[in-house]
Design a protein around this motif. Structure first.
Motif, PDB file in Angstrom:
ATOM      1  N   GLN A   1      -7.725  -2.015  -4.328  1.00 15.19           N
ATOM      2  CA  GLN A   1      -7.640  -1.571  -5.722  1.00 15.19           C
ATOM      3  C   GLN A   1      -7.194  -0.106  -5.833  1.00 15.19           C
ATOM      4  OE1 GLN A   1      -8.118  -3.544  -8.655  1.00 15.19           O
ATOM      5  NE2 GLN A   1      -7.749  -5.011  -7.045  1.00 15.19           N
ATOM      6  N   GLU A   2      -6.375   0.336  -4.882  1.00 11.84           N
ATOM      7  CA  GLU A   2      -5.867   1.705  -4.908  1.00 11.84           C
ATOM      8  C   GLU A   2      -4.431   1.714  -5.415  1.00 11.84           C
ATOM      9  OE1 GLU A   2      -6.160   3.770  -1.219  1.00 11.84           O
ATOM     10  OE2 GLU A   2      -8.336   3.699  -1.194  1.00 11.84           O
ATOM     11  N   LEU A   3      -4.165   2.660  -6.299  1.00 15.03           N
ATOM     12  CA  LEU A   3      -2.819   2.891  -6.788  1.00 15.03           C
ATOM     13  C   LEU A   3      -2.263   4.087  -6.031  1.00 15.03           C
ATOM     14  CD1 LEU A   3      -0.619   2.186  -8.918  1.00 15.03           C
ATOM     15  CD2 LEU A   3      -1.663   3.952 -10.351  1.00 15.03           C
ATOM     16  N   ASN A   4      -1.155   3.881  -5.336  1.00 13.61           N
ATOM     17  CA  ASN A   4      -0.542   4.948  -4.551  1.00 13.61           C
ATOM     18  C   ASN A   4       0.775   5.370  -5.166  1.00 13.61           C
ATOM     19  OD1 ASN A   4      -2.452   5.056  -2.278  1.00 13.61           O
ATOM     20  ND2 ASN A   4      -1.782   2.961  -1.966  1.00 13.61           N
ATOM     21  N   LEU A   5       0.938   6.673  -5.349  1.00 13.84           N
ATOM     22  CA  LEU A   5       2.166   7.246  -5.879  1.00 13.84           C
ATOM     23  C   LEU A   5       2.840   8.052  -4.779  1.00 13.84           C
ATOM     24  CD1 LEU A   5       0.783   8.640  -9.260  1.00 13.84           C
ATOM     25  CD2 LEU A   5       1.852   6.432  -8.847  1.00 13.84           C
ATOM     26  N   THR A   6       4.136   7.831  -4.612  1.00 11.09           N
ATOM     27  CA  THR A   6       4.913   8.579  -3.638  1.00 11.09           C
ATOM     28  C   THR A   6       6.079   9.221  -4.364  1.00 11.09           C
ATOM     29  OG1 THR A   6       4.393   6.959  -1.927  1.00 11.09           O
ATOM     30  CG2 THR A   6       6.219   8.441  -1.491  1.00 11.09           C
ATOM     31  N   LEU A   7       6.159  10.532  -4.282  1.00  9.07           N
ATOM     32  CA  LEU A   7       7.256  11.250  -4.928  1.00  9.07           C
ATOM     33  C   LEU A   7       8.222  11.733  -3.861  1.00  9.07           C
ATOM     34  CD1 LEU A   7       8.363  12.429  -7.617  1.00  9.07           C
ATOM     35  CD2 LEU A   7       7.154  14.537  -7.022  1.00  9.07           C
ATOM     36  N   ASN A   8       9.446  11.228  -3.921  1.00  3.57           N
ATOM     37  CA  ASN A   8      10.510  11.745  -3.063  1.00  3.57           C
ATOM     38  C   ASN A   8      11.339  12.691  -3.907  1.00  3.57           C
ATOM     39  OD1 ASN A   8       9.709  10.234  -0.893  1.00  3.57           O
ATOM     40  ND2 ASN A   8      11.106   8.563  -1.313  1.00  3.57           N
ATOM     41  N   TYR A   9      11.605  13.868  -3.372  1.00  3.63           N
ATOM     42  CA  TYR A   9      12.332  14.861  -4.153  1.00  3.63           C
ATOM     43  C   TYR A   9      13.209  15.702  -3.238  1.00  3.63           C
ATOM     44  CZ  TYR A   9       8.654  17.933  -2.432  1.00  3.63           C
ATOM     45  OH  TYR A   9       7.805  18.625  -1.617  1.00  3.63           O
TER      46      TYR A   9
ATOM     47  N   ALA B   1       2.847   1.870  -5.847  1.00  4.59           N
ATOM     48  CA  ALA B   1       2.394   0.730  -5.063  1.00  4.59           C
ATOM     49  C   ALA B   1       0.922   0.483  -5.355  1.00  4.59           C
ATOM     50  CB  ALA B   1       2.590   0.989  -3.573  1.00  4.59           C
ATOM     51  N   LEU B   2       0.597  -0.750  -5.606  1.00  5.01           N
ATOM     52  CA  LEU B   2      -0.794  -1.133  -5.852  1.00  5.01           C
ATOM     53  C   LEU B   2      -1.271  -1.981  -4.689  1.00  5.01           C
ATOM     54  CD1 LEU B   2      -3.301  -1.290  -7.656  1.00  5.01           C
ATOM     55  CD2 LEU B   2      -2.272  -3.311  -8.723  1.00  5.01           C
ATOM     56  N   ASP B   3      -2.246  -1.457  -3.972  1.00  7.55           N
ATOM     57  CA  ASP B   3      -2.882  -2.213  -2.899  1.00  7.55           C
ATOM     58  C   ASP B   3      -4.002  -3.009  -3.564  1.00  7.55           C
ATOM     59  OD1 ASP B   3      -4.364  -3.179  -0.770  1.00  7.55           O
ATOM     60  OD2 ASP B   3      -4.095  -1.372   0.430  1.00  7.55           O
ATOM     61  N   LYS B   4      -3.736  -4.274  -3.822  1.00  8.85           N
ATOM     62  CA  LYS B   4      -4.665  -5.098  -4.598  1.00  8.85           C
ATOM     63  C   LYS B   4      -5.987  -5.327  -3.887  1.00  8.85           C
ATOM     64  CE  LYS B   4      -0.891  -7.127  -7.093  1.00  8.85           C
ATOM     65  NZ  LYS B   4       0.078  -8.185  -7.180  1.00  8.85           N
TER      66      LYS B   4
ATOM     67  N   SER C   1       0.815  -1.207   0.000  1.00  6.10           N
ATOM     68  CA  SER C   1       0.000   0.000   0.000  1.00  6.10           C
ATOM     69  C   SER C   1       0.852   1.263   0.000  1.00  6.10           C
ATOM     70  CB  SER C   1      -0.937   0.007   1.208  1.00  6.10           C
ATOM     71  OG  SER C   1      -0.178  -0.037   2.400  1.00  6.10           O
ATOM     72  N   MET C   2       2.158   1.128   0.253  1.00  4.14           N
ATOM     73  CA  MET C   2       3.034   2.298   0.323  1.00  4.14           C
ATOM     74  C   MET C   2       4.422   1.897  -0.138  1.00  4.14           C
ATOM     75  SD  MET C   2       3.376   5.430   1.312  1.00  4.14           S
ATOM     76  CE  MET C   2       4.471   6.610   2.049  1.00  4.14           C
ATOM     77  N   HIS C   3       5.046   2.769  -0.913  1.00  4.62           N
ATOM     78  CA  HIS C   3       6.405   2.522  -1.394  1.00  4.62           C
ATOM     79  C   HIS C   3       7.129   3.863  -1.442  1.00  4.62           C
ATOM     80  CE1 HIS C   3       9.827   1.191  -3.592  1.00  4.62           C
ATOM     81  NE2 HIS C   3       9.398   1.534  -4.785  1.00  4.62           N
ATOM     82  N   SER C   4       8.141   4.007  -0.634  1.00  8.51           N
ATOM     83  CA  SER C   4       8.878   5.265  -0.540  1.00  8.51           C
ATOM     84  C   SER C   4      10.354   5.014  -0.856  1.00  8.51           C
ATOM     85  CB  SER C   4       8.713   5.847   0.868  1.00  8.51           C
ATOM     86  OG  SER C   4       9.310   7.115   0.946  1.00  8.51           O
ATOM     87  N   PRO C   5      10.714   5.013  -2.153  1.00 10.54           N
ATOM     88  CA  PRO C   5      12.081   4.676  -2.542  1.00 10.54           C
ATOM     89  C   PRO C   5      13.068   5.812  -2.274  1.00 10.54           C
ATOM     90  CG  PRO C   5      10.814   5.270  -4.458  1.00 10.54           C
ATOM     91  CD  PRO C   5       9.862   5.290  -3.295  1.00 10.54           C
TER      92      PRO C   5
END
Length: 136
Positions: free
Chosen positions: A105-113, A99-102, A82-86
């Motif tokens: 059915q939510e697609l989560n986008l995490t932007l590290n900048y 990250a796709l929480d199957k 459900s979460m991916h913070s590279p």
């Protein structure tokens, strides 16, 4: 979001070379689609497939993994997350985690900048543009 901060200076890339992580139990690689901002969706898709096949055959060349300016890291194929913070790749100022929480059915986008390169507003506008394109 397409540059890096080094020695108290900002450096910007002329081209957008999108790298995408491919990870197996034994190794990880970041093949690059060069000048992706100048390619059509179909061209990007075809290059992605080509680089993935090269990865599987262990035939990626240095050119295939060189000069990455922005990274996409997607763990959806590895597991239900459900979460991916590279962590940012060398000589970049941002990386997006998918990250796709199957179950939900939510697609989560995490932007590290890097705040030395971009503001929160720029990051938010970038994510909003992706959300808008994915909603179509």
């Amino acid at each position: 979001l397409n540059g890096f901060f080094y020695n108290n200076d900002k450096y910007y890339y002329d081209n957008i070379n999108v790298g995408f992580t491919i990870e197996t139990e034994k190794e990880m690689s970041v093949p690059v689609i060069h000048e992706s901002d100048k390619l059509s969706y179909i061209d990007i898709q075809n290059q992605y497939i080509d680089k993935f096949k090269k990865y599987e055959k262990h035939t990626l060349s240095l050119k295939d993994i060189d000069k990455c300016t922005f990274v996409v890291s997607d763990l959806s194929s590895v597991a239900d997350v459900s979460m991916h913070s590279p962590i940012m790749y060398n000589y970049t100022s941002s990386i997006i985690g998918i990250a796709l929480d199957k179950q939900s059915q939510e697609l989560n986008l995490t932007l590290n900048y890097d705040h030395q390169m971009s503001s929160g507003k720029e990051a938010l506008l970038f994510l909003e543009s992706i959300r808008t394109k994915l909603s179509i």
